[in-house]
Design a protein around this motif. Sequence first.
Motif, PDB file in Angstrom:
ATOM      1  N   ARG A  50     -15.677  14.637  19.494  1.00  0.00           N
ATOM      2  CA  ARG A  50     -15.256  14.570  18.207  1.00  0.00           C
ATOM      3  C   ARG A  50     -16.108  15.879  17.231  1.00  0.00           C
ATOM      4  O   ARG A  50     -16.970  15.603  17.132  1.00  0.00           O
ATOM      5  CB  ARG A  50     -15.830  13.282  17.733  1.00  0.00           C
ATOM      6  N   TRP A  51     -15.270  16.784  17.189  1.00  0.00           N
ATOM      7  CA  TRP A  51     -15.684  17.791  16.550  1.00  0.00           C
ATOM      8  C   TRP A  51     -15.154  18.186  15.198  1.00  0.00           C
ATOM      9  O   TRP A  51     -16.060  19.274  14.623  1.00  0.00           O
ATOM     10  CB  TRP A  51     -15.421  19.050  17.524  1.00  0.00           C
ATOM     11  N   PHE A  52     -14.212  17.427  14.589  1.00  0.00           N
ATOM     12  CA  PHE A  52     -13.885  18.073  13.447  1.00  0.00           C
ATOM     13  C   PHE A  52     -13.401  16.371  12.418  1.00  0.00           C
ATOM     14  O   PHE A  52     -12.125  15.950  12.881  1.00  0.00           O
ATOM     15  CB  PHE A  52     -12.710  18.840  13.142  1.00  0.00           C
ATOM     16  N   GLY A  53     -14.191  16.167  11.611  1.00  0.00           N
ATOM     17  CA  GLY A  53     -13.904  14.646  11.054  1.00  0.00           C
ATOM     18  C   GLY A  53     -13.562  13.760  12.156  1.00  0.00           C
ATOM     19  O   GLY A  53     -14.203  13.384  13.043  1.00  0.00           O
ATOM     20  N   GLU A  54     -12.162  13.155  11.962  1.00  0.00           N
ATOM     21  CA  GLU A  54     -11.955  12.017  13.018  1.00  0.00           C
ATOM     22  C   GLU A  54     -11.105  12.614  14.461  1.00  0.00           C
ATOM     23  O   GLU A  54     -10.659  11.977  15.303  1.00  0.00           O
ATOM     24  CB  GLU A  54     -10.908  11.116  12.502  1.00  0.00           C
ATOM     25  N   LEU A  55     -11.031  13.961  14.321  1.00  0.00           N
ATOM     26  CA  LEU A  55     -10.266  14.637  15.380  1.00  0.00           C
ATOM     27  C   LEU A  55     -11.160  14.725  16.769  1.00  0.00           C
ATOM     28  O   LEU A  55     -12.422  15.144  16.777  1.00  0.00           O
ATOM     29  CB  LEU A  55     -10.086  16.146  15.037  1.00  0.00           C
TER      30      LEU A  55
ATOM     31  N   GLY B 123     -13.402  28.885  12.435  1.00  0.00           N
ATOM     32  CA  GLY B 123     -12.831  29.350  13.901  1.00  0.00           C
ATOM     33  C   GLY B 123     -13.244  27.636  14.626  1.00  0.00           C
ATOM     34  O   GLY B 123     -14.067  27.227  14.483  1.00  0.00           O
ATOM     35  N   THR B 124     -12.315  27.461  15.565  1.00  0.00           N
ATOM     36  CA  THR B 124     -12.520  26.040  16.163  1.00  0.00           C
ATOM     37  C   THR B 124     -14.004  26.215  17.360  1.00  0.00           C
ATOM     38  O   THR B 124     -14.604  25.446  17.331  1.00  0.00           O
ATOM     39  CB  THR B 124     -11.332  25.698  17.104  1.00  0.00           C
ATOM     40  N   ILE B 125     -13.977  27.511  17.932  1.00  0.00           N
ATOM     41  CA  ILE B 125     -15.197  27.565  18.772  1.00  0.00           C
ATOM     42  C   ILE B 125     -16.444  27.712  18.040  1.00  0.00           C
ATOM     43  O   ILE B 125     -17.175  26.901  18.490  1.00  0.00           O
ATOM     44  CB  ILE B 125     -15.086  29.140  19.573  1.00  0.00           C
ATOM     45  N   ALA B 126     -16.538  28.046  16.964  1.00  0.00           N
ATOM     46  CA  ALA B 126     -18.024  28.003  15.999  1.00  0.00           C
ATOM     47  C   ALA B 126     -17.835  26.543  15.582  1.00  0.00           C
ATOM     48  O   ALA B 126     -19.192  26.247  15.660  1.00  0.00           O
ATOM     49  CB  ALA B 126     -17.760  28.825  14.941  1.00  0.00           C
ATOM     50  N   LEU B 127     -17.017  26.049  15.186  1.00  0.00           N
ATOM     51  CA  LEU B 127     -17.025  24.353  14.968  1.00  0.00           C
ATOM     52  C   LEU B 127     -17.529  23.535  16.270  1.00  0.00           C
ATOM     53  O   LEU B 127     -18.074  22.571  16.132  1.00  0.00           O
ATOM     54  CB  LEU B 127     -16.009  23.868  14.408  1.00  0.00           C
ATOM     55  N   GLN B 128     -17.073  23.803  17.187  1.00  0.00           N
ATOM     56  CA  GLN B 128     -17.245  22.933  18.499  1.00  0.00           C
ATOM     57  C   GLN B 128     -18.394  23.135  19.242  1.00  0.00           C
ATOM     58  O   GLN B 128     -19.059  22.568  20.052  1.00  0.00           O
ATOM     59  CB  GLN B 128     -15.945  23.400  19.490  1.00  0.00           C
TER      60      GLN B 128
END
Length: 148
Positions: free
Chosen positions: A79-84, A34-39
Amino acid sequence: MRNDPTSWRWLPGRRVPGHGVASGGAADSPYPAGTIALQAPFFRARGVDLSPYFQGTLNVDLAPHLPPAVRPVFDGRLRWFGELEERFLLMPVALRHAGIVHEGLWYYPHPETKPAHFQRPTVVELLLPFIPDLALQAQVEVGFPGAG
């Protein structure tokens, strides 16, 4: 409440399904956690603690209204996922349902930097504590401070 809720602008809305990407519930999500957990760690490093909130968004359609302009508590790029790298705005918000007010944040990944999973302009994505038994299509009200 962070602000006097009587001065907030309350708009009626209804809970609508999201894409399931923020929570990691979508089978085809490129972000299984999930994006929230990653961010969350990146927001925490910038001074915003997302731990009081469910790790997903609750989506509310305010149609025919557009959400009002609200002063963000966070406006920055992560910048929270690779180069994203995305620009995020987080604004204080409240959701009222069944006579109970739940405080949280309006989570707004800026469309200019968001890669996919766009919402209609009348839909707000909310970070809130988990609210049990809040069914899809439930009628709610969303409060925006300083937007009276």
